[in-house]
Design a protein around this motif. Structure first.
Motif, PDB file in Angstrom:
ATOM      1  N   ALA A 197     -10.363  17.037 -12.528  1.00  0.00           N
ATOM      2  CA  ALA A 197     -10.898  17.411 -11.212  1.00  0.00           C
ATOM      3  C   ALA A 197     -10.458  16.416 -10.143  1.00  0.00           C
ATOM      4  O   ALA A 197     -10.063  16.815  -9.038  1.00  0.00           O
ATOM      5  CB  ALA A 197     -12.422  17.489 -11.276  1.00  0.00           C
ATOM      6  N   ALA A 198     -10.503  15.125 -10.456  1.00  0.00           N
ATOM      7  CA  ALA A 198     -10.104  14.105  -9.484  1.00  0.00           C
ATOM      8  C   ALA A 198      -8.615  14.205  -9.159  1.00  0.00           C
ATOM      9  O   ALA A 198      -8.220  14.126  -7.990  1.00  0.00           O
ATOM     10  CB  ALA A 198     -10.445  12.713 -10.020  1.00  0.00           C
ATOM     11  N   VAL A 199      -7.791  14.394 -10.176  1.00  0.00           N
ATOM     12  CA  VAL A 199      -6.342  14.496  -9.956  1.00  0.00           C
ATOM     13  C   VAL A 199      -6.024  15.744  -9.139  1.00  0.00           C
ATOM     14  O   VAL A 199      -5.269  15.682  -8.163  1.00  0.00           O
ATOM     15  CB  VAL A 199      -5.579  14.483 -11.300  1.00  0.00           C
ATOM     16  N   CYS A 200      -6.593  16.879  -9.511  1.00  0.00           N
ATOM     17  CA  CYS A 200      -6.343  18.109  -8.759  1.00  0.00           C
ATOM     18  C   CYS A 200      -6.797  17.970  -7.313  1.00  0.00           C
ATOM     19  O   CYS A 200      -6.096  18.393  -6.382  1.00  0.00           O
ATOM     20  CB  CYS A 200      -7.013  19.305  -9.434  1.00  0.00           C
ATOM     21  N   GLY A 201      -7.966  17.368  -7.106  1.00  0.00           N
ATOM     22  CA  GLY A 201      -8.447  17.151  -5.740  1.00  0.00           C
ATOM     23  C   GLY A 201      -7.496  16.282  -4.942  1.00  0.00           C
ATOM     24  O   GLY A 201      -7.165  16.586  -3.791  1.00  0.00           O
ATOM     25  N   ARG A 202      -7.019  15.202  -5.545  1.00  0.00           N
ATOM     26  CA  ARG A 202      -6.102  14.277  -4.859  1.00  0.00           C
ATOM     27  C   ARG A 202      -4.772  14.958  -4.531  1.00  0.00           C
ATOM     28  O   ARG A 202      -4.164  14.689  -3.503  1.00  0.00           O
ATOM     29  CB  ARG A 202      -5.867  13.056  -5.739  1.00  0.00           C
ATOM     30  N   LEU A 203      -4.320  15.859  -5.419  1.00  0.00           N
ATOM     31  CA  LEU A 203      -3.045  16.547  -5.206  1.00  0.00           C
ATOM     32  C   LEU A 203      -3.179  17.788  -4.330  1.00  0.00           C
ATOM     33  O   LEU A 203      -2.191  18.469  -4.068  1.00  0.00           O
ATOM     34  CB  LEU A 203      -2.428  16.928  -6.556  1.00  0.00           C
ATOM     35  N   GLY A 204      -4.396  18.091  -3.900  1.00  0.00           N
ATOM     36  CA  GLY A 204      -4.605  19.243  -3.026  1.00  0.00           C
ATOM     37  C   GLY A 204      -4.625  20.577  -3.755  1.00  0.00           C
ATOM     38  O   GLY A 204      -4.466  21.628  -3.140  1.00  0.00           O
ATOM     39  N   VAL A 205      -4.850  20.551  -5.069  1.00  0.00           N
ATOM     40  CA  VAL A 205      -4.897  21.786  -5.852  1.00  0.00           C
ATOM     41  C   VAL A 205      -6.294  22.378  -5.720  1.00  0.00           C
ATOM     42  O   VAL A 205      -7.268  21.787  -6.162  1.00  0.00           O
ATOM     43  CB  VAL A 205      -4.555  21.518  -7.342  1.00  0.00           C
ATOM     44  N   ARG A 206      -6.367  23.553  -5.113  1.00  0.00           N
ATOM     45  CA  ARG A 206      -7.647  24.235  -4.928  1.00  0.00           C
ATOM     46  C   ARG A 206      -7.738  25.501  -5.767  1.00  0.00           C
ATOM     47  O   ARG A 206      -8.770  26.127  -5.874  1.00  0.00           O
ATOM     48  CB  ARG A 206      -7.856  24.589  -3.450  1.00  0.00           C
ATOM     49  N   GLY A 207      -6.605  25.884  -6.345  1.00  0.00           N
ATOM     50  CA  GLY A 207      -6.572  27.063  -7.191  1.00  0.00           C
ATOM     51  C   GLY A 207      -5.328  27.033  -8.064  1.00  0.00           C
ATOM     52  O   GLY A 207      -4.355  26.360  -7.752  1.00  0.00           O
ATOM     53  N   MET A 208      -5.414  27.771  -9.185  1.00  0.00           N
ATOM     54  CA  MET A 208      -4.299  27.816 -10.131  1.00  0.00           C
ATOM     55  C   MET A 208      -4.190  29.207 -10.724  1.00  0.00           C
ATOM     56  O   MET A 208      -5.163  29.951 -10.760  1.00  0.00           O
ATOM     57  CB  MET A 208      -4.533  26.818 -11.273  1.00  0.00           C
ATOM     58  N   ARG A 209      -3.010  29.493 -11.211  1.00  0.00           N
ATOM     59  CA  ARG A 209      -2.747  30.729 -11.937  1.00  0.00           C
ATOM     60  C   ARG A 209      -2.385  30.321 -13.367  1.00  0.00           C
ATOM     61  O   ARG A 209      -1.559  29.432 -13.578  1.00  0.00           O
ATOM     62  CB  ARG A 209      -1.576  31.461 -11.277  1.00  0.00           C
ATOM     63  N   ILE A 210      -3.012  30.957 -14.338  1.00  0.00           N
ATOM     64  CA  ILE A 210      -2.691  30.655 -15.735  1.00  0.00           C
ATOM     65  C   ILE A 210      -1.257  31.086 -16.007  1.00  0.00           C
ATOM     66  O   ILE A 210      -0.834  32.176 -15.616  1.00  0.00           O
ATOM     67  CB  ILE A 210      -3.672  31.355 -16.691  1.00  0.00           C
ATOM     68  N   TRP A 211      -0.514  30.222 -16.683  1.00  0.00           N
ATOM     69  CA  TRP A 211       0.887  30.515 -16.976  1.00  0.00           C
ATOM     70  C   TRP A 211       1.030  30.969 -18.432  1.00  0.00           C
ATOM     71  O   TRP A 211       1.172  32.143 -18.695  1.00  0.00           O
ATOM     72  CB  TRP A 211       1.737  29.287 -16.666  1.00  0.00           C
ATOM     73  N   LYS A 212       0.991  30.023 -19.382  1.00  0.00           N
ATOM     74  CA  LYS A 212       1.167  30.372 -20.792  1.00  0.00           C
ATOM     75  C   LYS A 212       0.218  29.556 -21.653  1.00  0.00           C
ATOM     76  O   LYS A 212       0.002  28.380 -21.391  1.00  0.00           O
ATOM     77  CB  LYS A 212       2.601  30.100 -21.247  1.00  0.00           C
ATOM     78  N   GLU A 213      -0.286  30.170 -22.697  1.00  0.00           N
ATOM     79  CA  GLU A 213      -1.168  29.463 -23.627  1.00  0.00           C
ATOM     80  C   GLU A 213      -0.337  28.587 -24.560  1.00  0.00           C
ATOM     81  O   GLU A 213       0.663  29.020 -25.119  1.00  0.00           O
ATOM     82  CB  GLU A 213      -1.995  30.469 -24.433  1.00  0.00           C
ATOM     83  N   ILE A 214      -0.760  27.325 -24.708  1.00  0.00           N
ATOM     84  CA  ILE A 214      -0.078  26.375 -25.581  1.00  0.00           C
ATOM     85  C   ILE A 214      -0.767  26.343 -26.943  1.00  0.00           C
ATOM     86  O   ILE A 214      -0.114  26.389 -27.982  1.00  0.00           O
ATOM     87  CB  ILE A 214      -0.066  24.973 -24.947  1.00  0.00           C
ATOM     88  N   GLN A 215      -2.082  26.241 -26.937  1.00  0.00           N
ATOM     89  CA  GLN A 215      -2.935  26.368 -28.112  1.00  0.00           C
ATOM     90  C   GLN A 215      -4.128  27.207 -27.661  1.00  0.00           C
ATOM     91  O   GLN A 215      -4.368  27.337 -26.453  1.00  0.00           O
ATOM     92  CB  GLN A 215      -3.430  24.998 -28.610  1.00  0.00           C
ATOM     93  N   PRO A 216      -4.893  27.773 -28.603  1.00  0.00           N
ATOM     94  CA  PRO A 216      -6.029  28.605 -28.204  1.00  0.00           C
ATOM     95  C   PRO A 216      -6.955  27.881 -27.207  1.00  0.00           C
ATOM     96  O   PRO A 216      -7.403  26.764 -27.462  1.00  0.00           O
ATOM     97  CB  PRO A 216      -6.742  28.883 -29.523  1.00  0.00           C
ATOM     98  N   GLY A 217      -7.152  28.511 -26.067  1.00  0.00           N
ATOM     99  CA  GLY A 217      -8.026  27.969 -25.039  1.00  0.00           C
ATOM    100  C   GLY A 217      -7.387  26.898 -24.179  1.00  0.00           C
ATOM    101  O   GLY A 217      -8.046  26.326 -23.311  1.00  0.00           O
ATOM    102  N   LEU A 218      -6.108  26.602 -24.388  1.00  0.00           N
ATOM    103  CA  LEU A 218      -5.421  25.540 -23.641  1.00  0.00           C
ATOM    104  C   LEU A 218      -4.110  26.053 -23.051  1.00  0.00           C
ATOM    105  O   LEU A 218      -3.051  25.957 -23.659  1.00  0.00           O
ATOM    106  CB  LEU A 218      -5.149  24.345 -24.558  1.00  0.00           C
ATOM    107  N   PRO A 219      -4.195  26.598 -21.828  1.00  0.00           N
ATOM    108  CA  PRO A 219      -2.988  27.112 -21.190  1.00  0.00           C
ATOM    109  C   PRO A 219      -2.365  26.083 -20.245  1.00  0.00           C
ATOM    110  O   PRO A 219      -2.989  25.099 -19.866  1.00  0.00           O
ATOM    111  CB  PRO A 219      -3.526  28.288 -20.374  1.00  0.00           C
ATOM    112  N   SER A 220      -1.141  26.361 -19.859  1.00  0.00           N
ATOM    113  CA  SER A 220      -0.574  25.676 -18.704  1.00  0.00           C
ATOM    114  C   SER A 220      -0.924  26.536 -17.494  1.00  0.00           C
ATOM    115  O   SER A 220      -1.233  27.725 -17.626  1.00  0.00           O
ATOM    116  CB  SER A 220       0.936  25.509 -18.841  1.00  0.00           C
TER     117      SER A 220
END
Length: 164
Positions: A107-130
């Protein structure tokens, strides 16, 4: 993180004891930024982490308590330092791919980088996407909370970021 270190990924450990004085904080952040940036610019991966030794974690909590901070305020102080390091490293290196472990840190990193939203790309392991950030300059992110993934997940996440 131990799995990555065992496979040769250099780890830079933040001295959380330096975060209480502005001068030592700035010096410590600069040390971390320089080390991580050098590794990435050389084509290597780098781990930026807080101490995982229980005595050092407790010392940070105790220092926060002595300064009148709650555990969450102390954790936020550490996460904010990590997010500053990450943002500066990304700016210096042009990096646009990142793996972040830990909910508060993510949350802190995303806030600092200005990330307010994301789109799921691909699942790497169950429940863990990029994810791809919905920012003017998209970032490819893997945000991992503590309760998901096996020991090799971070290695798989790094491989995934290299391929995508």
């Amino acid at each position: 993180i131990g799995h990555l270190r065992d496979h040769g990924v250099p780890a830079l450990v933040l001295d959380t004891g330096a975060l209480w004085d502005e001068g030592s904080r700035a010096t410590e952040i600069e040390r971390m930024v320089a080390g991580a940036s050098a590794a990435l610019l050389a084509g290597d991966d780098a781990i930026v982490q807080t101490p995982s030794v229980p005595a050092l974690v407790n010392a940070t909590r105790l220092e926060g308590e002595q300064r009148g901070l709650s555990r969450s305020q102390t954790a936020r102080r550490v996460s904010e330092a990590l997010s500053e390091i990450v943002a500066r490293v990304m700016n210096m290196t042009g990096q646009n791919r990142l793996v972040v472990a830990g909910g508060e840190t993510s949350a802190a990193v995303c806030g600092r980088l200005g990330v307010r939203g994301m789109r799921i790309w691909k699942e790497i392991q169950p429940g863990l996407p990029s994810c791809v950030s919905l920012t003017p300059e998209p970032l490819l992110l893997v945000l991992k909370s503590g309760s998901f993934g096996d020991a090799a997940f971070l290695e798989q996440a790094l491989d995934h970021l290299r391929r995508e």
